[in-house]
Design a protein around this motif. Structure first.
Motif, short mmCIF file in Angstrom:
data_model
loop_
_atom_site.label_atom_id
_atom_site.label_comp_id
_atom_site.label_asym_id
_atom_site.label_seq_id
_atom_site.Cartn_x
_atom_site.Cartn_y
_atom_site.Cartn_z
N GLU A 52 -16.79 6.95 -9.00
CA GLU A 52 -16.44 7.83 -7.89
C GLU A 52 -15.87 9.17 -8.37
OE1 GLU A 52 -13.93 5.95 -5.07
OE2 GLU A 52 -15.41 4.41 -4.51
N CYS A 53 -15.45 9.22 -9.62
CA CYS A 53 -14.87 10.45 -10.17
C CYS A 53 -15.93 11.39 -10.75
CB CYS A 53 -13.85 10.11 -11.25
SG CYS A 53 -12.34 9.36 -10.62
N VAL A 54 -17.19 10.96 -10.77
CA VAL A 54 -18.27 11.79 -11.32
C VAL A 54 -18.82 12.69 -10.23
CG1 VAL A 54 -20.46 11.81 -12.55
CG2 VAL A 54 -18.84 9.94 -12.93
N GLY A 55 -18.73 14.01 -10.47
CA GLY A 55 -19.24 14.99 -9.52
C GLY A 55 -20.59 15.54 -9.95
N PRO A 56 -21.06 16.59 -9.30
CA PRO A 56 -22.37 17.17 -9.63
C PRO A 56 -22.49 17.63 -11.09
CG PRO A 56 -21.59 18.00 -7.53
CD PRO A 56 -20.45 17.25 -8.13
N CYS A 57 -21.38 18.13 -11.68
CA CYS A 57 -21.45 18.57 -13.08
C CYS A 57 -20.10 18.42 -13.77
CB CYS A 57 -21.95 20.01 -13.18
SG CYS A 57 -20.88 21.22 -12.40
N SER A 58 -19.30 17.46 -13.33
CA SER A 58 -17.99 17.25 -13.95
C SER A 58 -17.50 15.84 -13.64
CB SER A 58 -16.97 18.27 -13.44
OG SER A 58 -16.71 18.07 -12.05
N VAL A 59 -16.41 15.46 -14.31
CA VAL A 59 -15.77 14.17 -14.05
C VAL A 59 -14.29 14.43 -13.79
CG1 VAL A 59 -15.21 11.89 -14.97
CG2 VAL A 59 -17.40 12.96 -15.55
N ASP A 60 -13.79 13.94 -12.67
CA ASP A 60 -12.37 14.09 -12.36
C ASP A 60 -11.55 13.18 -13.27
OD1 ASP A 60 -12.93 15.88 -10.36
OD2 ASP A 60 -12.68 14.44 -8.72
N LEU A 61 -10.41 13.69 -13.73
CA LEU A 61 -9.48 12.91 -14.54
C LEU A 61 -8.16 12.77 -13.79
CD1 LEU A 61 -10.08 14.53 -18.06
CD2 LEU A 61 -11.21 12.53 -17.06
N ARG A 62 -7.51 11.63 -13.99
CA ARG A 62 -6.28 11.33 -13.27
C ARG A 62 -5.04 11.56 -14.14
NH1 ARG A 62 -8.54 5.53 -11.57
NH2 ARG A 62 -9.31 5.80 -13.69
N LEU A 63 -3.96 11.85 -13.47
CA LEU A 63 -2.70 12.11 -14.16
C LEU A 63 -2.11 10.81 -14.68
CD1 LEU A 63 -0.61 14.35 -14.80
CD2 LEU A 63 0.49 13.79 -12.62
N GLY A 64 -1.68 10.82 -15.94
CA GLY A 64 -1.02 9.66 -16.52
C GLY A 64 0.45 9.62 -16.15
N ASN A 65 1.19 8.69 -16.75
CA ASN A 65 2.59 8.50 -16.38
C ASN A 65 3.57 9.00 -17.44
OD1 ASN A 65 2.09 6.47 -18.30
ND2 ASN A 65 3.58 5.08 -17.37
N GLU A 66 3.06 9.68 -18.46
CA GLU A 66 3.92 10.14 -19.55
C GLU A 66 3.97 11.67 -19.57
OE1 GLU A 66 4.33 9.65 -24.42
OE2 GLU A 66 2.83 8.50 -23.30
N PHE A 67 5.18 12.21 -19.73
CA PHE A 67 5.38 13.65 -19.70
C PHE A 67 6.34 14.07 -20.81
CE2 PHE A 67 4.39 12.27 -15.45
CZ PHE A 67 3.51 13.22 -14.96
N LYS A 68 6.27 15.35 -21.14
CA LYS A 68 7.29 15.99 -21.97
C LYS A 68 7.86 17.16 -21.18
CE LYS A 68 6.18 15.09 -26.83
NZ LYS A 68 5.73 15.72 -28.10
N VAL A 69 9.18 17.18 -21.06
CA VAL A 69 9.85 18.27 -20.35
C VAL A 69 10.75 18.99 -21.33
CG1 VAL A 69 9.76 17.02 -18.17
CG2 VAL A 69 11.78 16.82 -19.61
#
Length: 200
Positions: A52-69
């Motif tokens: 479902e994340c594959v579009g006409p010419c791209s793939v959507d990516l989801r945000l992970g749970n790890e960050f650096k602040v």
């Protein structure tokens, strides 16, 4: 027998045609069918994969749970040409659990990662880009570093910035960006330190 040089116009035409073909092939953006075909061959992999994340010419990516602040919001830091450009102590690691969110104040920047790993063969490179719905509210997902090198197998680090006047809450799992795949004119290989990165 005396030989004559080839006519210059046809020769130029042949050379230009060849180079034009190489240029077009070298900058071609993969369509949905080509992405799926390359994935089936093992030349491209997005893991975990969601059709479902594959579009006409791209793939959507989801945000992970790890960050650096940023560990500190004031002071002066010298910028160096190194993976940790202003030092390892400049950031602190934040890992969200359960339904936790990260609050990003106006003007702030954090480093995040995608939930998915992106693996490319030597035949492809890729570019991370934002999504229009988030760009329109002033949420940037990469400040300037969008290129994924050939032969990489890593999560994508996102330089997330808030240009809106509001504090924005970021929740893991959000389809925050998209990746666009390009076929190279010839195979190439990246051997840098970020090739197998797992953390921001």
């Amino acid at each position: 027998m005396r030989t004559h040089p080839p006519p210059i116009i046809p020769l130029i035409t042949v050379l230009l045609t060849k180079h034009l073909k190489d240029w077009v092939m070298g900058t071609a953006v993969l369509s949905k069918n080509e992405i799926l075909r390359a994935a089936k061959k093992g030349e491209i992999a997005v893991t975990p994969f969601d059709a479902e994340c594959v579009g006409p010419c791209s793939v959507d990516l989801r945000l992970g749970n790890e960050f650096k602040v940023f560990a500190k919001k004031k002071g002066t830091k010298e910028v160096k040409d190194a993976p940790d450009a202003i030092g390892r102590d400049a950031f602190k690691r934040v890992v969200l659990r359960g339904g936790e969110t990260l609050s990003l104040k106006p003007g702030e920047l954090v480093l995040g990662v995608t939930k998915e790993r992106v693996r490319l063969s030597k035949k492809y490179c890729a570019v991370i880009d934002g999504r229009s719905r988030f760009a329109r509210i002033g949420l940037l997902v990469h400040v300037s570093s969008s290129l994924i090198q050939p032969n990489c197998d890593n999560v994508q680090v996102l330089e997330i910035a808030n240009l809106s006047p509001f504090t924005l809450k970021l929740k893991p799992g959000l389809r925050v960006c998209q990746v666009v795949f390009h076929e190279l004119s010839s195979p190439a290989e990246y051997k840098g330190g970020f090739r197998l990165q797992k953390h921001p």
